[in-house]
Design a protein around this motif. Structure first.
Motif, PDB file in Angstrom:
ATOM      1  N   LEU A 198      34.933 116.650 121.643  1.00  0.00           N
ATOM      2  CA  LEU A 198      35.431 115.676 122.613  1.00  0.00           C
ATOM      3  C   LEU A 198      35.239 116.205 124.034  1.00  0.00           C
ATOM      4  O   LEU A 198      34.761 115.483 124.919  1.00  0.00           O
ATOM      5  CB  LEU A 198      36.900 115.366 122.341  1.00  0.00           C
ATOM      6  N   ALA A 199      35.596 117.457 124.265  1.00  0.00           N
ATOM      7  CA  ALA A 199      35.432 118.063 125.590  1.00  0.00           C
ATOM      8  C   ALA A 199      33.979 118.014 126.046  1.00  0.00           C
ATOM      9  O   ALA A 199      33.695 117.705 127.214  1.00  0.00           O
ATOM     10  CB  ALA A 199      35.941 119.501 125.576  1.00  0.00           C
ATOM     11  N   ASP A 200      33.046 118.285 125.140  1.00  0.00           N
ATOM     12  CA  ASP A 200      31.616 118.219 125.473  1.00  0.00           C
ATOM     13  C   ASP A 200      31.227 116.828 125.971  1.00  0.00           C
ATOM     14  O   ASP A 200      30.415 116.699 126.885  1.00  0.00           O
ATOM     15  CB  ASP A 200      30.755 118.571 124.259  1.00  0.00           C
ATOM     16  N   ARG A 201      31.816 115.801 125.389  1.00  0.00           N
ATOM     17  CA  ARG A 201      31.491 114.422 125.764  1.00  0.00           C
ATOM     18  C   ARG A 201      32.147 114.005 127.085  1.00  0.00           C
ATOM     19  O   ARG A 201      31.747 113.020 127.681  1.00  0.00           O
ATOM     20  CB  ARG A 201      31.893 113.478 124.645  1.00  0.00           C
ATOM     21  N   LEU A 202      33.156 114.735 127.504  1.00  0.00           N
ATOM     22  CA  LEU A 202      33.865 114.405 128.742  1.00  0.00           C
ATOM     23  C   LEU A 202      33.456 115.278 129.922  1.00  0.00           C
ATOM     24  O   LEU A 202      33.795 114.967 131.065  1.00  0.00           O
ATOM     25  CB  LEU A 202      35.380 114.528 128.527  1.00  0.00           C
ATOM     26  N   GLU A 203      32.733 116.361 129.684  1.00  0.00           N
ATOM     27  CA  GLU A 203      32.435 117.341 130.731  1.00  0.00           C
ATOM     28  C   GLU A 203      31.656 116.790 131.912  1.00  0.00           C
ATOM     29  O   GLU A 203      31.868 117.228 133.036  1.00  0.00           O
ATOM     30  CB  GLU A 203      31.718 118.556 130.146  1.00  0.00           C
ATOM     31  N   GLU A 204      30.750 115.841 131.692  1.00  0.00           N
ATOM     32  CA  GLU A 204      29.986 115.310 132.830  1.00  0.00           C
ATOM     33  C   GLU A 204      30.857 114.398 133.692  1.00  0.00           C
ATOM     34  O   GLU A 204      30.538 114.100 134.819  1.00  0.00           O
ATOM     35  CB  GLU A 204      28.718 114.578 132.369  1.00  0.00           C
ATOM     36  N   PHE A 205      31.991 114.009 133.154  1.00  0.00           N
ATOM     37  CA  PHE A 205      32.896 113.082 133.839  1.00  0.00           C
ATOM     38  C   PHE A 205      34.028 113.811 134.568  1.00  0.00           C
ATOM     39  O   PHE A 205      34.519 113.347 135.593  1.00  0.00           O
ATOM     40  CB  PHE A 205      33.480 112.109 132.797  1.00  0.00           C
ATOM     41  N   ALA A 206      34.475 114.946 134.030  1.00  0.00           N
ATOM     42  CA  ALA A 206      35.646 115.634 134.577  1.00  0.00           C
ATOM     43  C   ALA A 206      35.616 117.112 134.222  1.00  0.00           C
ATOM     44  O   ALA A 206      34.851 117.546 133.363  1.00  0.00           O
ATOM     45  CB  ALA A 206      36.916 114.991 134.004  1.00  0.00           C
TER      46      ALA A 206
END
Length: 171
Positions: free
Chosen positions: A21-29
């Motif tokens: 999940l963190a990998d999928r959110l990293e470009e956002f935040a």
């Protein structure tokens, strides 16, 4: 934007899902992943809090339950999301509703199950025996037990949508 992904796990599957999940959110935040085992990351420094836990005997892990109880007031005041890792995905919504405080459940921006894996290698004693028995039952029932990456993708997408909305409201 800073997001906390806090999790509680026994066999390591929830940790794996939290990192996915963190990998999928990293470009956002800016995303911080934290194991709740022996550590309380608090809530004050984060714009969004995501809590995840595995399910054992129909219940979330004690460390996740304690974190939710201790930070309940703060979690109601911020964007909050919750996920579980469990074998029986058909029961997921029921597990979420039974384990999440009603006030948090009703205001969570997203709740879901990421499926799971049966991984007895990291367990000991009676838990290891119980998981091995569960594996036999799952095989007998013909269930395909695996991490649901599509659910993780959709969860991350919903987080991004809701946080963009809340960001616009603040302006």
């Amino acid at each position: 934007m800073k997001i906390l992904v806090a999790y509680a796990t026994k066999s390591g599957v929830t940790k794996m899902c939290a990192n996915m999940l963190a990998d999928r959110l990293e470009e956002f935040a800016d995303v911080v992943v934290c194991n709740l085992d022996g550590y309380d990351p608090g809530t004050m420094d984060y714009d969004c809090i995501i809590v995840g836990s595995s399910i054992r005997m129909g219940k979330i892990q004690k460390k996740a339950r304690r974190y939710l109880a201790k930070n309940r007031v703060y979690l109601r005041a911020k964007p909050f999301a919750f996920f579980i890792c469990n074998v029986y995905e058909d029961d997921s919504k029921n597990y979420i509703h039974r384990n999440l405080y009603q006030d948090l459940d009703s205001r969570a921006i997203v709740t879901d199950s990421f499926g799971g894996e049966l991984n007895p290698e990291n367990l000991h004693g009676s838990e290891k025996v119980a998981v091995k028995m569960l594996i036999k039952n799952v095989e007998k029932e013909g269930l395909d037990v695996k991490i649901n990456e599509k659910a993780i993708d959709n969860f991350a997408k919903q987080i991004k949508i809701e946080l963009k909305k809340s960001k616009k409201k603040k302006k």
